[in-house]
Design an enzyme around this catalytic site. Structure first.
Site, PDB file in Angstrom:
ATOM      1  N   LYS A 117       0.829  -1.217   0.000  1.00  0.00           N
ATOM      2  CA  LYS A 117       0.000   0.000   0.000  1.00  0.00           C
ATOM      3  C   LYS A 117       0.857   1.258   0.000  1.00  0.00           C
ATOM      4  O   LYS A 117       0.461   2.274  -0.566  1.00  0.00           O
ATOM      5  CB  LYS A 117      -0.983  -0.008   1.176  1.00  0.00           C
ATOM      6  CG  LYS A 117      -2.063  -1.077   0.995  1.00  0.00           C
ATOM      7  CD  LYS A 117      -3.387  -0.743   1.633  1.00  0.00           C
ATOM      8  CE  LYS A 117      -4.431  -1.766   1.179  1.00  0.00           C
ATOM      9  NZ  LYS A 117      -5.720  -1.638   1.817  1.00  0.00           N
ATOM     10  N   LYS A 199      -4.339  -9.901  -7.106  1.00  0.00           N
ATOM     11  CA  LYS A 199      -5.626 -10.278  -6.518  1.00  0.00           C
ATOM     12  C   LYS A 199      -6.718  -9.283  -6.914  1.00  0.00           C
ATOM     13  O   LYS A 199      -6.437  -8.103  -7.139  1.00  0.00           O
ATOM     14  CB  LYS A 199      -5.526 -10.435  -4.998  1.00  0.00           C
ATOM     15  CG  LYS A 199      -5.643  -9.172  -4.199  1.00  0.00           C
ATOM     16  CD  LYS A 199      -5.933  -9.456  -2.717  1.00  0.00           C
ATOM     17  CE  LYS A 199      -6.218  -8.131  -2.029  1.00  0.00           C
ATOM     18  NZ  LYS A 199      -6.849  -8.180  -0.753  1.00  0.00           N
ATOM     19  N   LYS A 202     -11.092  -4.446  -4.310  1.00  0.00           N
ATOM     20  CA  LYS A 202     -12.121  -3.431  -4.501  1.00  0.00           C
ATOM     21  C   LYS A 202     -11.528  -2.039  -4.635  1.00  0.00           C
ATOM     22  O   LYS A 202     -12.094  -1.188  -5.277  1.00  0.00           O
ATOM     23  CB  LYS A 202     -13.185  -3.495  -3.417  1.00  0.00           C
ATOM     24  CG  LYS A 202     -12.756  -3.275  -1.997  1.00  0.00           C
ATOM     25  CD  LYS A 202     -14.004  -3.244  -1.121  1.00  0.00           C
ATOM     26  CE  LYS A 202     -13.957  -4.240   0.011  1.00  0.00           C
ATOM     27  NZ  LYS A 202     -12.873  -3.991   0.981  1.00  0.00           N
TER      28      LYS A 202
HETATM   29  P1  ATP Z   1      -8.811  -3.235  -0.386  1.00  0.00           P
HETATM   30  O1  ATP Z   1      -8.729  -3.340  -1.865  1.00  0.00           O
HETATM   31  O2  ATP Z   1      -9.482  -1.987   0.095  1.00  0.00           O
HETATM   32  O3  ATP Z   1      -7.510  -3.537   0.299  1.00  0.00           O
HETATM   33  P2  ATP Z   1      -9.924  -5.835  -0.347  1.00  0.00           P
HETATM   34  O4  ATP Z   1     -10.782  -5.980  -1.532  1.00  0.00           O
HETATM   35  O5  ATP Z   1      -8.601  -6.469  -0.353  1.00  0.00           O
HETATM   36  O6  ATP Z   1      -9.822  -4.330   0.063  1.00  0.00           O
HETATM   37  P3  ATP Z   1     -10.727  -6.317   2.404  1.00  0.00           P
HETATM   38  O7  ATP Z   1     -11.869  -5.586   2.951  1.00  0.00           O
HETATM   39  O8  ATP Z   1      -9.369  -5.873   2.787  1.00  0.00           O
HETATM   40  O9  ATP Z   1     -10.809  -6.382   0.815  1.00  0.00           O
HETATM   41  O10 ATP Z   1     -10.877  -7.855   2.718  1.00  0.00           O
HETATM   42  C1  ATP Z   1     -12.029  -8.517   3.194  1.00  0.00           C
HETATM   43  C2  ATP Z   1     -11.752  -9.993   3.183  1.00  0.00           C
HETATM   44  O11 ATP Z   1     -11.752 -10.452   1.852  1.00  0.00           O
HETATM   45  C3  ATP Z   1     -10.411 -10.397   3.776  1.00  0.00           C
HETATM   46  O12 ATP Z   1     -10.564 -11.546   4.568  1.00  0.00           O
HETATM   47  C4  ATP Z   1      -9.558 -10.668   2.575  1.00  0.00           C
HETATM   48  O13 ATP Z   1      -8.552 -11.606   2.846  1.00  0.00           O
HETATM   49  C5  ATP Z   1     -10.584 -11.191   1.584  1.00  0.00           C
HETATM   50  N1  ATP Z   1     -10.204 -10.932   0.200  1.00  0.00           N
HETATM   51  C6  ATP Z   1      -9.956  -9.726  -0.340  1.00  0.00           C
HETATM   52  N2  ATP Z   1      -9.666  -9.833  -1.644  1.00  0.00           N
HETATM   53  C7  ATP Z   1      -9.745 -11.149  -1.937  1.00  0.00           C
HETATM   54  C8  ATP Z   1      -9.566 -11.911  -3.117  1.00  0.00           C
HETATM   55  N3  ATP Z   1      -9.242 -11.344  -4.265  1.00  0.00           N
HETATM   56  N4  ATP Z   1      -9.731 -13.242  -3.066  1.00  0.00           N
HETATM   57  C9  ATP Z   1     -10.086 -13.824  -1.914  1.00  0.00           C
HETATM   58  N5  ATP Z   1     -10.283 -13.179  -0.758  1.00  0.00           N
HETATM   59  C10 ATP Z   1     -10.112 -11.861  -0.757  1.00  0.00           C
END
Ligand code: ATP
Ligand code: LTN
Length: 335
Positions: A117, A199, A202
């Site tokens: 980040k 990955k 969002k």
């Molecule tokens: P950001 O992009 O804001 O970092 P994020 O999409 O990674 O957010 P989080 O809110 O940080 O999402 O994560 C919520 C949950 O979803 C966590 O347990 C994380 O490990 C899981 N997660 C996030 N992205 C993925 C993905 N691409 N595949 C599987 N699990 C995911």
């Protein structure tokens, strides 16, 4: 055994945007399932974590409310489960501050999410981004959680929460339950449809690589049809075919079919058949939740009542832990 206390599960989600298919398959769907397996569950929206990256205030409010409604639409049962918003429970930043003072600069510097980040937001490498794991440790330790289900990317943060808990327990006396991560075997990492080495995230915005759980059927179909694959045109599971592997994993997660079954189903067929089939599976999975989501969003008063009552329940538990910690650290009691 009848009298053993149920194990406690806690997980939280950042309200930085609309949930993605990655969040849904990798986390939300599995996590909510625990409430029906005899665990005592707590879930929350990590809006305090969200501001480690600059957020538009109106968007943060919108995404937080939508995320709350979406998880209710997915089936969080408030009769069994506590589901709250982190910023409504002041014990989170309160314990986080204390834990900051029991966490070393060196260990925070090793966190891969911080490094990622910091690189992505080079213009805003703030102290909150750096101490993010201390707030997350507070989230977990406040509730004496036994298990913390997270996607593979968050394992390191649960490990540091364990280290902090053990350190504090060792310095004083047993205070915190040492939590264990639960990482799903399947769907732990849903990758971007446009770059299957990254990955699906969002915060990457609503681009073609990312399926949002609120995307309509046409959008989902279009994004899957454009997904990056390879020139072999054969549905085969291989590390050398990251695009196809990702699509197969998504399809398997939803249909419950194994990779062999999927290979057989699409034998002799190309991506022109496979991609729409994956899209249809995703559309069918999300449709009923999207419908319930729309209904729940109509009733703002109900939503408000739910998150207020649940913050009160969470705060009552969190308060007990903070009181214990403050006494051990040596703060002078107020009365
Ligand atoms: P950001 O992009 O804001 O970092 P994020 O999409 O990674 O957010 P989080 O809110 O940080 O999402 O994560 C919520 C949950 O979803 C966590 O347990 C994380 O490990 C899981 N997660 C996030 N992205 C993925 C993905 N691409 N595949 C599987 N699990 C995911
Ligand atoms: N950092 C996590 C969200 C999160 C969390 C938590 C997960 C904040 N606090 C406590 C589990 C337990 C993420 O980015 N997914």
């Amino acid at each position: 055994m009848e009298n053993t206390k149920p194990k406690r599960i806690l997980s939280m989600y950042q309200s930085t945007g609309t949930f993605t298919l990655g969040n849904y398959l990798g986390a939300l769907r599995n996590h909510i399932g625990f409430q029906n397996e005899g665990y005592e569950c707590l879930y929350a929206l990590a809006d305090l974590h969200a501001i480690t990256v600059r957020q538009e205030p109106a968007n943060l409010r919108k995404y937080t409310l939508e995320a709350y409604a979406f998880l209710l639409a997915m089936g969080i049962d408030l009769e069994k489960t506590i589901f709250f918003i982190q910023s409504h429970v002041p014990q989170h930043p309160q314990l986080a501050w204390i834990l900051n003072c029991y966490t070393q600069f060196g260990e925070l510097s090793r966190m891969t999410q911080f490094k990622d980040k910091a690189q992505k937001h080079a213009d805003n490498i703030n102290a909150g981004l750096f101490t993010y794991p201390c707030l997350m440790a507070a989230d977990i330790l406040l509730y004496q959680a036994d298990f913390v289900p997270v996607g593979a990317d968050q394992k390191q943060h649960v490990e540091i929460a364990r280290d902090i808990a053990e350190r504090f327990n060792g310095l004083y006396s047993p205070t915190f339950t040492v939590p264990e991560p639960i990482i799903p075997q399947h769907g732990a990492r849903v990758m971007s449809l446009q770059d299957p080495t990254k990955k699906m995230s969002k915060s990457d915005g609503n681009n073609n690589g990312c399926i949002s759980v609120l995307d309509d059927a046409d959008t989902i179909m279009r994004k899957f049809k454009r997904a990056i694959t390879d020139s072999e045109a054969c549905v085969r599971y291989s590390e050398e075919k990251p695009g196809v592997k990702n699509l197969m994993e998504i399809y398997s997660c939803i249909t419950g079919k194994t990779m062999e079954e999927i290979q057989r189903e699409f034998e002799g067929k190309g991506y022109g058949d496979f991609k729409p089939a994956v899209a249809e599976a995703v559309i069918g999975e999300l449709r009923p939740i999207q419908e319930r989501f729309q209904e729940i969003m109509q009733d703002k008063e109900y939503l408000r009542r739910c998150y207020k009552e649940n913050a009160e329940k969470a705060s009552a538990i969190a308060h007990r832990t903070v009181a214990k910690v403050m006494k051990k650290v040596g703060f002078l009691p107020e009365d």
